[in-house]
Write a protein that holds these residues in place. Structure first.
Motif, PDB file in Angstrom:
ATOM      1  N   ALA A  94      11.746  16.201  -8.409  1.00  0.00           N
ATOM      2  CA  ALA A  94      10.989  15.770  -7.233  1.00  0.00           C
ATOM      3  C   ALA A  94       9.814  14.883  -7.639  1.00  0.00           C
ATOM      4  CB  ALA A  94      10.492  16.988  -6.467  1.00  0.00           C
ATOM      5  N   VAL A  95       9.408  14.000  -6.713  1.00  0.00           N
ATOM      6  CA  VAL A  95       8.321  13.061  -6.974  1.00  0.00           C
ATOM      7  C   VAL A  95       6.954  13.701  -6.731  1.00  0.00           C
ATOM      8  CG1 VAL A  95       7.310  10.847  -6.286  1.00  0.00           C
ATOM      9  CG2 VAL A  95       9.796  11.085  -6.424  1.00  0.00           C
ATOM     10  N   LEU A  96       6.845  14.552  -5.716  1.00  0.00           N
ATOM     11  CA  LEU A  96       5.542  15.116  -5.343  1.00  0.00           C
ATOM     12  C   LEU A  96       4.844  15.860  -6.484  1.00  0.00           C
ATOM     13  CD1 LEU A  96       3.534  15.357  -3.036  1.00  0.00           C
ATOM     14  CD2 LEU A  96       4.741  17.413  -2.265  1.00  0.00           C
ATOM     15  N   PRO A  97       5.562  16.644  -7.326  1.00  0.00           N
ATOM     16  CA  PRO A  97       4.868  17.306  -8.448  1.00  0.00           C
ATOM     17  C   PRO A  97       4.157  16.339  -9.389  1.00  0.00           C
ATOM     18  CG  PRO A  97       6.991  18.335  -8.101  1.00  0.00           C
ATOM     19  CD  PRO A  97       6.950  17.125  -7.208  1.00  0.00           C
ATOM     20  N   LEU A  98       4.582  15.079  -9.412  1.00  0.00           N
ATOM     21  CA  LEU A  98       3.876  14.101 -10.235  1.00  0.00           C
ATOM     22  C   LEU A  98       2.442  13.923  -9.747  1.00  0.00           C
ATOM     23  CD1 LEU A  98       3.727  11.920 -12.404  1.00  0.00           C
ATOM     24  CD2 LEU A  98       4.722  10.311 -10.762  1.00  0.00           C
ATOM     25  N   LEU A  99       2.258  13.944  -8.422  1.00  0.00           N
ATOM     26  CA  LEU A  99       0.909  13.837  -7.870  1.00  0.00           C
ATOM     27  C   LEU A  99       0.077  15.060  -8.251  1.00  0.00           C
ATOM     28  CD1 LEU A  99       1.750  12.502  -4.279  1.00  0.00           C
ATOM     29  CD2 LEU A  99       1.343  11.208  -6.392  1.00  0.00           C
ATOM     30  N   ASP A 135       0.851  -1.187   0.000  1.00  0.00           N
ATOM     31  CA  ASP A 135       0.000   0.000   0.000  1.00  0.00           C
ATOM     32  C   ASP A 135       0.890   1.240   0.000  1.00  0.00           C
ATOM     33  OD1 ASP A 135      -1.805   2.020   0.370  1.00  0.00           O
ATOM     34  OD2 ASP A 135      -2.880   1.063   2.019  1.00  0.00           O
ATOM     35  N   PHE A 136       1.107   1.794  -1.180  1.00  0.00           N
ATOM     36  CA  PHE A 136       2.033   2.922  -1.342  1.00  0.00           C
ATOM     37  C   PHE A 136       1.525   4.158  -0.609  1.00  0.00           C
ATOM     38  CE2 PHE A 136       3.605   6.622  -3.722  1.00  0.00           C
ATOM     39  CZ  PHE A 136       4.973   6.373  -3.680  1.00  0.00           C
ATOM     40  N   ARG A 137       0.236   4.400  -0.636  1.00  0.00           N
ATOM     41  CA  ARG A 137      -0.323   5.593   0.001  1.00  0.00           C
ATOM     42  C   ARG A 137      -0.103   5.563   1.514  1.00  0.00           C
ATOM     43  NH1 ARG A 137      -3.893   9.719  -0.618  1.00  0.00           N
ATOM     44  NH2 ARG A 137      -5.215  10.218   1.167  1.00  0.00           N
ATOM     45  N   THR A 138      -0.311   4.404   2.126  1.00  0.00           N
ATOM     46  CA  THR A 138      -0.117   4.291   3.576  1.00  0.00           C
ATOM     47  C   THR A 138       1.326   4.534   3.968  1.00  0.00           C
ATOM     48  OG1 THR A 138      -1.966   2.729   3.775  1.00  0.00           O
ATOM     49  CG2 THR A 138      -0.364   2.768   5.573  1.00  0.00           C
ATOM     50  N   LEU A 139       2.252   3.949   3.218  1.00  0.00           N
ATOM     51  CA  LEU A 139       3.669   4.150   3.507  1.00  0.00           C
ATOM     52  C   LEU A 139       4.057   5.626   3.346  1.00  0.00           C
ATOM     53  CD1 LEU A 139       5.293   1.019   1.793  1.00  0.00           C
ATOM     54  CD2 LEU A 139       5.115   1.479   4.241  1.00  0.00           C
ATOM     55  N   THR A 140       3.502   6.264   2.331  1.00  0.00           N
ATOM     56  CA  THR A 140       3.785   7.681   2.118  1.00  0.00           C
ATOM     57  C   THR A 140       3.274   8.517   3.287  1.00  0.00           C
ATOM     58  OG1 THR A 140       3.611   7.380  -0.282  1.00  0.00           O
ATOM     59  CG2 THR A 140       3.452   9.621   0.549  1.00  0.00           C
ATOM     60  N   VAL A 190       2.790   7.543   6.380  1.00  0.00           N
ATOM     61  CA  VAL A 190       3.613   7.272   7.560  1.00  0.00           C
ATOM     62  C   VAL A 190       4.906   8.078   7.500  1.00  0.00           C
ATOM     63  CG1 VAL A 190       4.964   5.515   8.772  1.00  0.00           C
ATOM     64  CG2 VAL A 190       2.663   4.981   7.998  1.00  0.00           C
ATOM     65  N   SER A 191       5.499   8.121   6.312  1.00  0.00           N
ATOM     66  CA  SER A 191       6.733   8.884   6.149  1.00  0.00           C
ATOM     67  C   SER A 191       6.495  10.373   6.330  1.00  0.00           C
ATOM     68  CB  SER A 191       7.331   8.621   4.763  1.00  0.00           C
ATOM     69  OG  SER A 191       8.492   9.398   4.560  1.00  0.00           O
ATOM     70  N   LEU A 192       5.400  10.878   5.742  1.00  0.00           N
ATOM     71  CA  LEU A 192       5.116  12.316   5.772  1.00  0.00           C
ATOM     72  C   LEU A 192       4.701  12.791   7.152  1.00  0.00           C
ATOM     73  CD1 LEU A 192       4.760  14.965   4.145  1.00  0.00           C
ATOM     74  CD2 LEU A 192       2.405  14.258   3.720  1.00  0.00           C
ATOM     75  N   PHE A 193       3.894  12.004   7.844  1.00  0.00           N
ATOM     76  CA  PHE A 193       3.309  12.456   9.106  1.00  0.00           C
ATOM     77  C   PHE A 193       4.044  11.958  10.350  1.00  0.00           C
ATOM     78  CE2 PHE A 193      -0.199  13.088   6.191  1.00  0.00           C
ATOM     79  CZ  PHE A 193      -0.723  14.299   6.625  1.00  0.00           C
ATOM     80  N   VAL A 222      13.186   4.009  -0.165  1.00  0.00           N
ATOM     81  CA  VAL A 222      12.331   2.886  -0.559  1.00  0.00           C
ATOM     82  C   VAL A 222      11.097   3.397  -1.294  1.00  0.00           C
ATOM     83  CG1 VAL A 222      10.820   1.057   0.322  1.00  0.00           C
ATOM     84  CG2 VAL A 222      13.137   1.289   1.217  1.00  0.00           C
ATOM     85  N   LEU A 223      10.497   4.473  -0.776  1.00  0.00           N
ATOM     86  CA  LEU A 223       9.324   5.059  -1.437  1.00  0.00           C
ATOM     87  C   LEU A 223       9.673   5.590  -2.825  1.00  0.00           C
ATOM     88  CD1 LEU A 223       7.660   6.967   1.531  1.00  0.00           C
ATOM     89  CD2 LEU A 223       6.681   5.049   0.276  1.00  0.00           C
TER      90      LEU A 223
END
Length: 297
Positions: A257-262, A27-32, A34-37, A198-199
């Motif tokens: 950066a990866v975030l601009p992809l979102l 679950d990529f969203r959950t891992l993200t 956890v990392s962010l928050f 890893v993310l």
């Protein structure tokens, strides 16, 4: 030797994340989240609490962030017009070149290159560059139609800012937290760097390459060749020297950066081009960062 000692460890962890995504589909969203928050704010808070802060460097670094972002944005806009890119393609070029991966990629890279002594500077760089990442990048992704006030309010909702404010308040009032509180926060922060890599690997495994050599060549040159030059000129102009200069140049010369992809997925700003730029610049950075480390170290 620089590649083996500094660059290769970073890419081995990225490769582990890539393989994990291909074979496990976690679950990529959950891992993200956890990392962010959790992990990233803990890393920022712990590092700031342990380091002596220098207001002079922080002020110059903030000014560096403003000038660096403005210059690269202006260059990307001018080149997009020269190459007659459409509105969405021009936005994709800016998203791919103005903001860099100074968090997931830059923090581990600076740590491997400079160790604990460079941690304070790399954390400050990371914190300051989350400002354009959480504001300007959103505005670009929406074609300049995003309300700036809303973009700014979203930026201040990022937990990293809360960690910075809390750490600065405690440092300013000379309040020493007890060891039983600092120790678990420090331990959580230690998980941030490997989880970030890893993310990144998992995100690259999800990226679909778009064969647009002209766009990708231009984006790669801006991100990996022009950006280090701009960073070097600005650090010299602002009087930033020594290890601080090296850390700042290294962190701001990382891939897209990866975030601009979102953001580009959310607002339809050619996510295919943004994703391809992330993939190509990340792979090409094995060469560019090795050369840069040789020059810096």
């Amino acid at each position: 030797m620089l590649f083996i000692q500094i660059i290769l460890p970073v890419f081995l962890i990225i490769l582990a994340g890539f393989a994990l995504e291909k074979f496990s589909r976690l679950d990529f969203r959950t891992l993200t989240q956890v990392s962010l928050f959790l992990f990233s704010p803990a890393l920022v808070f712990s590092a700031l609490m342990k380091q002596e802060l220098h207001s002079g460097l922080a002020g110059r670094l903030f000014l560096f962030m403003l000038l660096y972002t403005a210059i690269l944005w202006a260059v990307s806009v001018v080149l997009a017009r020269l190459f007659r890119f459409t509105g969405e393609t021009a936005g994709a070029l800016s998203l791919s070149t103005v903001v860099m991966n100074c968090g997931n990629f830059g923090l581990p890279l600076a740590y491997f290159a400079y160790g604990e002594s460079g941690l304070e500077i790399s954390i400050l760089t990371f914190v300051f560059f989350t400002i354009p990442l959480g504001t300007l990048a959103i505005v670009i992704a929406q074609g300049g139609k995003a309300p700036l006030g809303k973009a700014l309010s979203n930026a201040f909702k990022i937990p990293i800012f809360h960690a910075v404010v809390l750490a600065l308040l405690l440092k300013g009032t000379a309040i020493d937290l007890p060891r039983f509180l600092l120790q678990p926060v420090d331990l959580l922060g230690q998980a941030a760097i490997p989880v970030m890599l890893v993310l990144l690997g998992m995100q690259l495994a999800r990226t679909r390459f778009q064969n647009t050599p002209g766009f990708l060549s231009l984006a790669t040159l801006l991100r990996l060749a022009l950006a280090p030059l701009v960073a070097w000129l600005l650090t010299r102009a602002l009087g930033i020297q020594g290890m601080a200069q090296g850390v700042i140049i290294l962190q701001t010369s990382t891939p897209s950066a990866v975030l601009p992809l979102l953001y580009s997925l959310r607002f339809g700003t050619r996510p295919d081009l943004v994703a391809s730029s992330i993939l190509v610049t990340t792979l090409a950075s094995t060469v560019s960062l090795t050369i840069l480390l040789y020059l810096l170290l």
